[in-house]
Design a protein around this motif. Structure first.
Motif, PDB file in Angstrom:
ATOM      1  N   UNK A  94       0.829  -1.205   0.000  1.00 33.76           N
ATOM      2  CA  UNK A  94       0.000   0.000   0.000  1.00 33.76           C
ATOM      3  C   UNK A  94       0.862   1.254   0.000  1.00 33.76           C
ATOM      4  N   UNK A  95       1.935   1.237   0.781  1.00 33.42           N
ATOM      5  CA  UNK A  95       2.852   2.384   0.804  1.00 33.42           C
ATOM      6  C   UNK A  95       3.479   2.595  -0.577  1.00 33.42           C
ATOM      7  N   UNK A  96       3.862   1.512  -1.227  1.00 41.31           N
ATOM      8  CA  UNK A  96       4.471   1.612  -2.559  1.00 41.31           C
ATOM      9  C   UNK A  96       3.486   2.201  -3.569  1.00 41.31           C
ATOM     10  N   UNK A  97       2.225   1.786  -3.500  1.00 40.83           N
ATOM     11  CA  UNK A  97       1.200   2.326  -4.405  1.00 40.83           C
ATOM     12  C   UNK A  97       0.981   3.808  -4.133  1.00 40.83           C
ATOM     13  N   UNK A  98       0.901   4.167  -2.854  1.00 40.51           N
ATOM     14  CA  UNK A  98       0.708   5.570  -2.498  1.00 40.51           C
ATOM     15  C   UNK A  98       1.879   6.422  -2.982  1.00 40.51           C
ATOM     16  N   UNK A  99       3.101   5.924  -2.808  1.00 39.89           N
ATOM     17  CA  UNK A  99       4.274   6.683  -3.245  1.00 39.89           C
ATOM     18  C   UNK A  99       4.288   6.855  -4.762  1.00 39.89           C
ATOM     19  N   UNK A 100       3.975   5.792  -5.476  1.00 36.04           N
ATOM     20  CA  UNK A 100       4.013   5.833  -6.934  1.00 36.04           C
ATOM     21  C   UNK A 100       2.994   6.818  -7.494  1.00 36.04           C
ATOM     22  N   UNK A 101       1.811   6.837  -6.899  1.00 35.46           N
ATOM     23  CA  UNK A 101       0.719   7.642  -7.456  1.00 35.46           C
ATOM     24  C   UNK A 101       0.449   8.914  -6.640  1.00 35.46           C
ATOM     25  N   UNK A 102       1.432   9.307  -5.874  1.00 31.96           N
ATOM     26  CA  UNK A 102       1.316  10.521  -5.042  1.00 31.96           C
ATOM     27  C   UNK A 102       0.850  11.733  -5.847  1.00 31.96           C
ATOM     28  N   UNK A 103       1.406  11.992  -7.053  1.00 39.55           N
ATOM     29  CA  UNK A 103       0.935  13.157  -7.818  1.00 39.55           C
ATOM     30  C   UNK A 103      -0.536  13.043  -8.239  1.00 39.55           C
ATOM     31  N   UNK A 104      -0.998  11.809  -8.469  1.00 35.38           N
ATOM     32  CA  UNK A 104      -2.399  11.600  -8.860  1.00 35.38           C
ATOM     33  C   UNK A 104      -3.328  11.828  -7.678  1.00 35.38           C
ATOM     34  N   UNK A 105      -2.942  11.301  -6.515  1.00 31.47           N
ATOM     35  CA  UNK A 105      -3.809  11.386  -5.333  1.00 31.47           C
ATOM     36  C   UNK A 105      -3.826  12.784  -4.733  1.00 31.47           C
ATOM     37  N   UNK A 106      -2.731  13.527  -4.891  1.00 31.50           N
ATOM     38  CA  UNK A 106      -2.639  14.845  -4.271  1.00 31.50           C
ATOM     39  C   UNK A 106      -2.048  14.748  -2.873  1.00 31.50           C
ATOM     40  N   UNK A 107      -1.389  15.809  -2.442  1.00 33.03           N
ATOM     41  CA  UNK A 107      -0.617  15.751  -1.202  1.00 33.03           C
ATOM     42  C   UNK A 107      -1.480  15.544   0.038  1.00 33.03           C
ATOM     43  N   UNK A 108      -2.628  16.195   0.095  1.00 29.28           N
ATOM     44  CA  UNK A 108      -3.480  16.082   1.289  1.00 29.28           C
ATOM     45  C   UNK A 108      -3.978  14.656   1.469  1.00 29.28           C
ATOM     46  N   UNK A 109      -4.515  14.058   0.405  1.00 30.05           N
ATOM     47  CA  UNK A 109      -5.016  12.682   0.492  1.00 30.05           C
ATOM     48  C   UNK A 109      -3.869  11.709   0.705  1.00 30.05           C
ATOM     49  N   UNK A 110      -2.740  11.960   0.049  1.00 35.37           N
ATOM     50  CA  UNK A 110      -1.570  11.097   0.234  1.00 35.37           C
ATOM     51  C   UNK A 110      -1.169  11.043   1.706  1.00 35.37           C
ATOM     52  N   UNK A 111      -0.989  12.191   2.332  1.00 42.48           N
ATOM     53  CA  UNK A 111      -0.544  12.235   3.728  1.00 42.48           C
ATOM     54  C   UNK A 111      -1.571  11.602   4.659  1.00 42.48           C
ATOM     55  N   UNK A 112      -2.839  11.889   4.410  1.00 40.41           N
ATOM     56  CA  UNK A 112      -3.894  11.319   5.252  1.00 40.41           C
ATOM     57  C   UNK A 112      -3.908   9.798   5.135  1.00 40.41           C
ATOM     58  N   UNK A 113      -3.706   9.298   3.918  1.00 37.71           N
ATOM     59  CA  UNK A 113      -3.735   7.852   3.693  1.00 37.71           C
ATOM     60  C   UNK A 113      -2.513   7.177   4.296  1.00 37.71           C
ATOM     61  N   UNK A 114      -1.348   7.792   4.155  1.00 33.78           N
ATOM     62  CA  UNK A 114      -0.127   7.240   4.769  1.00 33.78           C
ATOM     63  C   UNK A 114      -0.296   7.161   6.282  1.00 33.78           C
ATOM     64  N   UNK A 115      -0.918   8.162   6.878  1.00 33.32           N
ATOM     65  CA  UNK A 115      -1.135   8.162   8.330  1.00 33.32           C
ATOM     66  C   UNK A 115      -1.953   6.955   8.779  1.00 33.32           C
ATOM     67  N   UNK A 116      -2.882   6.480   7.946  1.00 38.63           N
ATOM     68  CA  UNK A 116      -3.718   5.343   8.341  1.00 38.63           C
ATOM     69  C   UNK A 116      -2.920   4.040   8.403  1.00 38.63           C
ATOM     70  N   UNK A 117      -1.759   4.008   7.751  1.00 41.20           N
ATOM     71  CA  UNK A 117      -0.962   2.777   7.740  1.00 41.20           C
ATOM     72  C   UNK A 117      -0.350   2.471   9.104  1.00 41.20           C
ATOM     73  N   UNK A 118      -0.547   3.373  10.070  1.00 36.96           N
ATOM     74  CA  UNK A 118      -0.151   3.075  11.454  1.00 36.96           C
ATOM     75  C   UNK A 118      -1.049   1.993  12.050  1.00 36.96           C
ATOM     76  N   UNK A 119      -2.236   1.819  11.476  1.00 36.03           N
ATOM     77  CA  UNK A 119      -3.194   0.848  12.001  1.00 36.03           C
ATOM     78  C   UNK A 119      -2.960  -0.541  11.409  1.00 36.03           C
ATOM     79  N   UNK A 120      -3.247  -1.550  12.193  1.00 40.70           N
ATOM     80  CA  UNK A 120      -3.199  -2.922  11.692  1.00 40.70           C
ATOM     81  C   UNK A 120      -4.366  -3.151  10.730  1.00 40.70           C
ATOM     82  N   UNK A 121      -4.262  -4.190   9.926  1.00 40.33           N
ATOM     83  CA  UNK A 121      -5.370  -4.580   9.062  1.00 40.33           C
ATOM     84  C   UNK A 121      -5.641  -6.077   9.272  1.00 40.33           C
TER      85      UNK A 121
END
Length: 240
Positions: free
Chosen positions: A193-220
């Protein structure tokens, strides 16, 4: 009894991810190896037109996620829909994840659309709305990794809603004892998930990127979902 599962792979992993993650089919194999129900798997890439020759061999068919739209006109998607309808009419058990979740909803009379809520990324929380006999271990709050901008917006008439959130109201559903689907990705791990977020960071935009990366602190709880899937397939079967 060892379950036999056919994985219908509906995407090809990006070249930059291949060395570490190999393929989506392999991700599923690695996921299911972590849950306790004995099972073996064969992978067929339906984008390439690969399908099993023996339809009597499998206890269930699992449709993976894909970057393609489940409501798209691609010839391989139309062929897959025809194949899955044959399997459904034959009484075979069907499992769907993300694209598969959406495609099976369409196939059985529901609706999937591009969501006006935008991208769902990172770890998402869903409330369980039903408790079924195969849901072992039980949870009330299900956490899954997600990457999607399409959503099921209307369930098939005979479907039962299993999990929901404000962002994704139809996050999981079942149809009788034959179909089980999840919008989230049980096979994903945080590194992917981190790799996908990093790759498509320009597509997702900085605000959504950072918010989504923050959620990776949680277990799944992908392994929990994998066990549910195998128990769902096994339920009603007699030991070999």
């Amino acid at each position: 009894m060892t379950l036999r599962i056919c994985i219908l792979e509906t995407d090809i992993i990006r070249p930059e991810f291949y060395e570490q993650f190999h393929s989506y089919g392999r991700m599923f194999k690695e996921l299911f190896a972590k849950q306790p129900i004995p099972a073996e798997f064969e992978v067929f890439n339906v984008v390439h037109g690969d399908y099993p020759a023996d339809t009597e061999r499998y206890d269930a068919y699992l449709v993976t996620g894909s970057k393609s739209d489940s409501f798209g006109p691609d010839p391989w998607i139309q062929r897959l829909k025809d194949y899955l309808m044959q399997r459904y009419r034959n009484g075979d058990k069907l499992l769907g994840v993300c694209f598969g979740h959406q495609l099976l909803a369409i196939l059985l009379g529901g609706t999937t659309e591009r969501s006006d809520k935008g991208w769902g990324l990172g770890v998402h929380h869903y409330q369980m709305t039903e408790t079924k006999s195969w849901m072992t271990p039980q949870v009330s709050d299900l956490k899954m990794l997600a990457v999607h901008q399409d959503q099921v917006t209307r369930l098939p008439e005979n479907a039962t809603l299993l999990a929901s959130s404000e962002f994704c109201p139809y996050a999981a559903y079942s149809v009788g004892d034959q179909v089980l689907c999840f919008q989230g990705h049980p096979e994903f791990i945080h590194d992917f998930s981190q790799a996908v977020l990093d790759l498509r960071r320009p597509v997702f935009g900085e605000t959504l990127y950072q918010r989504s990366v923050d959620t990776l602190r949680h277990e799944q709880q992908g392994v929990t979902v994998a066990e549910w899937m195998m128990r769902f397939v096994a339920e009603g079967k007699h030991p070999a």
